[in-house]
Design a protein around this motif. Sequence first.
Motif, mmCIF file in Angstrom:
data_model
loop_
_atom_site.group_PDB
_atom_site.id
_atom_site.type_symbol
_atom_site.label_atom_id
_atom_site.label_comp_id
_atom_site.label_asym_id
_atom_site.label_seq_id
_atom_site.Cartn_x
_atom_site.Cartn_y
_atom_site.Cartn_z
ATOM 1 N N CYS A 29 0.868 -1.180 0.000
ATOM 2 C CA CYS A 29 0.000 0.000 0.000
ATOM 3 C C CYS A 29 0.906 1.231 0.000
ATOM 4 N N CYS A 32 0.415 3.726 3.144
ATOM 5 C CA CYS A 32 1.012 3.469 4.455
ATOM 6 C C CYS A 32 2.387 2.817 4.340
ATOM 7 N N CYS A 44 -7.700 -0.973 3.237
ATOM 8 C CA CYS A 44 -6.399 -1.370 3.761
ATOM 9 C C CYS A 44 -6.558 -1.757 5.226
ATOM 10 N N ALA A 46 -4.102 -2.107 7.394
ATOM 11 C CA ALA A 46 -3.041 -1.590 8.277
ATOM 12 C C ALA A 46 -3.647 -0.568 9.244
ATOM 13 N N CYS A 49 -4.647 3.280 8.472
ATOM 14 C CA CYS A 49 -4.754 3.529 7.021
ATOM 15 C C CYS A 49 -6.107 3.002 6.567
HETATM 16 ZN ZN LIG Z 1 -2.514 1.317 3.715
#
Ligand SMILES: [Zn+2]
Length: 335
Positions: A29, A32, A44, A46, A49
């Motif tokens: 990604c 991030c 996403c 994460a 994010c």
């Molecule tokens: Zn991300």
Amino acid sequence: MQTYDCSCGNKLFFNNTHCSACSRTVGWCDACAAVTSISPSGECDAPGCSQTLQPCANRAAYQVCNCLVPADGDQPLCLSCQTTTDVPDPNDPTQLTQWRVLEAGKRRLLYELAQVGVSREQLTADPPLSFRFLADTPGKHIITGHADGVITINLEEADPVVRAKGRQQFGEPHRTVIGHFRHEVGHFLWMRLVENDRPDACIKLFGDHRDPPYGEAMDRYYAEGPPADWQARFISQYASSHPWEDFAETMGFYLDMRAVLDTLEHQVTPLSVRRGADLDELLAGYLKAGIALNEINRTMGLTDLVPEVVSPPVVEKLRFVHGLFPSEAVLLATG
Ligand SMILES: [Zn+2]
Ligand SMILES: [Zn+2]
Ligand SMILES: [Zn+2]
Ligand SMILES: [Zn+2]
């Protein structure tokens, strides 16, 4: 290289496209700067994010990339794929395979440049860093090299048989795709960080790139080979050909070192070097780890991971290269 975590808890690796445990789609990604999984609706996973992502257009069409880009953005290509201006023929199965290998090497290079503190602005200033991946055509041999920000790689360098021949022919124990990228980006970084800002300090250590002229020096190198005492002054035989090649070879070794130390920090902590270490500590740690890593490779019948001998003049060249990048302390403070 570090590893990353899938939302299911499984480990993810830099080039993964799917999680082997939960089958989620995963990838790099850009938002991030990590390999992450995405939810079934594309978000996403994460922490922090929340971008809704879709595969980079080169991933969707050709599987040459594992990046994810914002679904609502106007750029269908990831940051890495955007830098390739000339792509191979995707309808040729051999070229498609070679393209995939080169894009993976380039993504790793771009990750490493960010790790040592090269900023996006430094990469995209005029002329920006860009890549051409080209195949030989009848009557035209593509020469791998750098000019004015453009790195050209002959597609055949993605072929392991061609690289094995080159190792013998050119006396290069490491002839790898990532090695090519680290060398060629050395020419780019000379142009971006040295040519206008600190040419004199560089000339003092590496020699004057104007005298003898590049073409003349290369003709002599290919006719006569390296000087008998090259190891006392240069990191490699090829580094003795011309100051530009000396700088690129030294940069290549420096980036090898930083990449291996980054991997050790994440994977083999007892062999790692503390964050914020100076050049002498980094080099000592790398060469010490190299003894163990070489023995591991010899155990498996592979070539040495760290074959280089680093003479005192080369240490000073590496100190110059190290000084081109922000210290790790600065990098840590700015995140
Ligand atoms: Zn991300
Ligand atoms: Zn998973
Ligand atoms: Zn991409
Ligand atoms: Zn070069």
